[in-house]
Structures are given as structure tokens and as C-alpha cells.
Design an enzyme around this catalytic site. Sequence first.
Site: not given
Length: 481
Positions: A268, A274, A162, A222, A277, A90, A129, A40
Site C-alpha cells: 500500500q 514509521g 517478537e 532484523l 522497529c 534498544t 528486545s 508507567r
Amino acid sequence: MPIQKICCIGAGYVGGPTCSVIALKCPDIKVTVVDKSQERIDQWNSEKLPIYEPGLYDVVKQRRGENLFFSTDIDNAIKEADLIFISVNTPTKTFGNGKGRAADLKYVESAARMIAEVANSSKIVVEKSTVPVRAAESISNILTANTFNKPNVKFQILSNPEFLAEGTAINDLLYADRVLIGGEDSAEGHAAIEELCKVYERWLPRKNILTTNTWSSELSKLAANAFLAQRISSINSLSAVCETTGADVSEVARAVGWDSRIGPKFLQASIGFGGSCFKKDILNLVYICEGLNLPEVAAYWQQVIDMNDYQKSRFSAKVIESLFNTVTDKRITLLGFAFKKDTGDTRESPAIDVAKTLLDEGAKLHVYDPKVEHSQILEDLTHPQVTEEPEHVRKSLTIHSDPYEATAGTHAIVLCTEWDEFVSLDYQRIYEGMMKPAYVFDGRKILDHQKLQSIGFIVQTIGKRLSRNSPNRVWGSKAQI
């Protein structure tokens, strides 16, 4: 002391873009993104980054080697840093207590233990995270317990979740609606918050930076994702009503969205949401509510997930029913495999569920996506959670690099991702190369259905009943789209 060096543990969808923008806007701060994966890190240092995000490569190219570095030397980066972001994965736990709902914090814990072991000076440690409420307390306990023999090493733990949407992450960072920073209600905590505020103030107005206590910050992340997913499930639930009654879900969404109290975003209708998160964070919220003995609240948020699953299965069932109730040995094209446009991310993509159903029913599947690697599509569809017969999948799956090759000789097109490219395809050419009758199932409501019908396609979509093609339709029509 002002922050001069930043370390980010985790070179993924959050850490990479976030730190690249920080490096761009703070050229005097050295930013080092570290990860255990050499592959990576090599990709971050190459011309082909490990993730696709519009505008990301240009930012990386500007600052890489100047004040932005990607490395596997985690220990040295931790030692040097004044501030450390924890941006590791996570995922939802797959076994043990809380299986299928609770967040698995093993990577967060591992990062905290690395920091405690290596750090030889005081640090600001920032949760980037997405974590459960009071996770910062666990990080603090790990750091304190493992640095008892380092009296000069102190830590301040902040929460800075974030709020990036894949496909627009760079824009979301450069022009953020808000930056949320939570910390301890103490003089030291306030000072740490202020130092992180100063970083973001280099390009964002102070009024866009919100400060809270740590627990409010963690729960806000959340809650934000739960509210957004709830809107999608709400409009998708109404799409089923529209198909039955003859209403048009797009018209309903427009009427509802004009209400200033509601607004038009995330209304929409589609085959479902998907990404990494929404589902994960809602399940985490459900688990937290159950643990707090709030079963009614847990059931409320669980229904958002249940409705999303229902939408995906309802769409797949419509495809099978329309194709004379069988897809065995029929060639079907999936246009799009990413969970949304402008990203190569396939995590929790509705396309996986649709593909699984069609493969289980015996279809020969042809897949095209402009950004998802072929190896990723194969890996997703042969994953043990998707199939117990990976060899059957390999024999029934063909992955293409060209949309016209993917559609040639197939019975139906199932559009799963709203890529702009799919709107401008030559559907007259596609129609002429398909088996007849030729079907299009538009799971994202982006195509011109009337023009497709004028060519000869039988078209179905979400939340709207389309009038059937004329029974006198000549399949060889040259009408243009």
C-alpha cells in the site's frame, strides 16, 4: 522443573501485551512485569493503560491481580522467577561509535547486570528486545562474569524475538504465524528451549513454534523487518513513477500482489513507514554489514531507508508546491499523528517529518489525532532533533480534540494516518468551514477522492494523477460525500 513464575523486565509495547496474553493463556503461571518507572507501572495498574492497543485492556482487566502483576519491585520479581524476559528499549545510538546506526544496548546490559546481582537460583533468560546478532553472547558473558561466586546459579540464554504489529498486537499474539526460539546447541540449551515451547504450546500448535540456534533467531528478527520495509519502499518508489506517467499505483499494486509468489501485503503506497522497529532494525543491519566488511550489502539495505526519507520529503514538497509554493502563515490541518492507525505510538511517524517541513516553512499547524496525547505531539515537535526553535513551534502549533475544530478556517488538510474515523467524517461540513480553494492531500489513499472533488476540494494523493476540478466549479456546492 516446569515454569511457574515469569518476570518481564520492561513494561513497554512488547513486554506489557506479551505477558498479558501469557497470563491469560497460562492462568497457573504467575507473570510479573517490572519497570523502573513508577508512573508507567501506575498506569498499567489503572483504568488507562500507558499504551493503546485494541483488545489489550480487556486482557489486562481479566488477569490483573489474579496471575498478572505490574510492579517496580524488580529485585523480588527476579529472585522469584524461573524465566526472565528482557523487554527493554534498544534505541539507535545517538553518539559515539556507530552513531545513527548501531543499536544502543545499555538497557539490555543494565538488565543483565541486575539479574546477575540479584539472582540466587538458576534462570532461563530470554531476549525479547530486538538486538544485534550475537547479543545473547554478550548477555551470557555479563551473567557469567558477575556470578562467579554463585556456583549454584546457572543461566540459559534464549532468543525469542517478537513479531508484533502495533494495532494488531493482541491478535498477533493469540494467533501467531510463528513463534521463534533460539538457544544454545547443547543439552541444557535444548532443555531451556523446550520449557519455553511448553508455555507457548498452551495456546499455539507446536508446528507454529520454530527453534533455531541463537544467532539465526537474532538475525531473523532484523531480516523480517527489513523485508517488510523493503516492500513498502519498493511500492513507494513506483508511486513516483505512476504520478509522472499517469499510472495508478493502487492498480499496479493489485496486479503485482495477485502473483502468488509475491502476495498483496505491505504493497500500500503511502507517505512512508514509521514505528519503532523498521528504521532502527534496518540501520542496525546496515551497521552489522559494514562491520563485517560487506559494503555492497550495507548499501542495499541503506537504500530502503533513503527511499522512505525521499517519499516523506516528496510528499511535503507536493503540499507546498500546490499551495502556490508558499505556506507562510497559512493554516494547515494534519489529520493523524500516530505512525499508523490503532496505536498511539508516534515513534518515527511520517507525520513528524511532514509537520517539521511545514513549520519550517512558516505554516500555522493544526493537529488532530484520536489517540495520541496532546503532550506527546508537543514533545515530538519540540524535540531538539526536530527543531532548534521550540518557542516558534509552540506559537505555530494548535492541537485539537475535535476534527471539525481542527479543520475550521484552514487552507488545506494533510492526512497522515489511516484512521478509520477519517473516512467517515462529514467533508461537506468541513469544506464549508475552510478557506477557498480548499485542498486535501491524502497521504494514505483512504478517502473517496472523486466525491471530495464533487464537493469542491482540490485533491492530491500518492501514486495517482487526479483530474483537476472543473474551472466552472462553484465553491459553495452542497454536494454530499
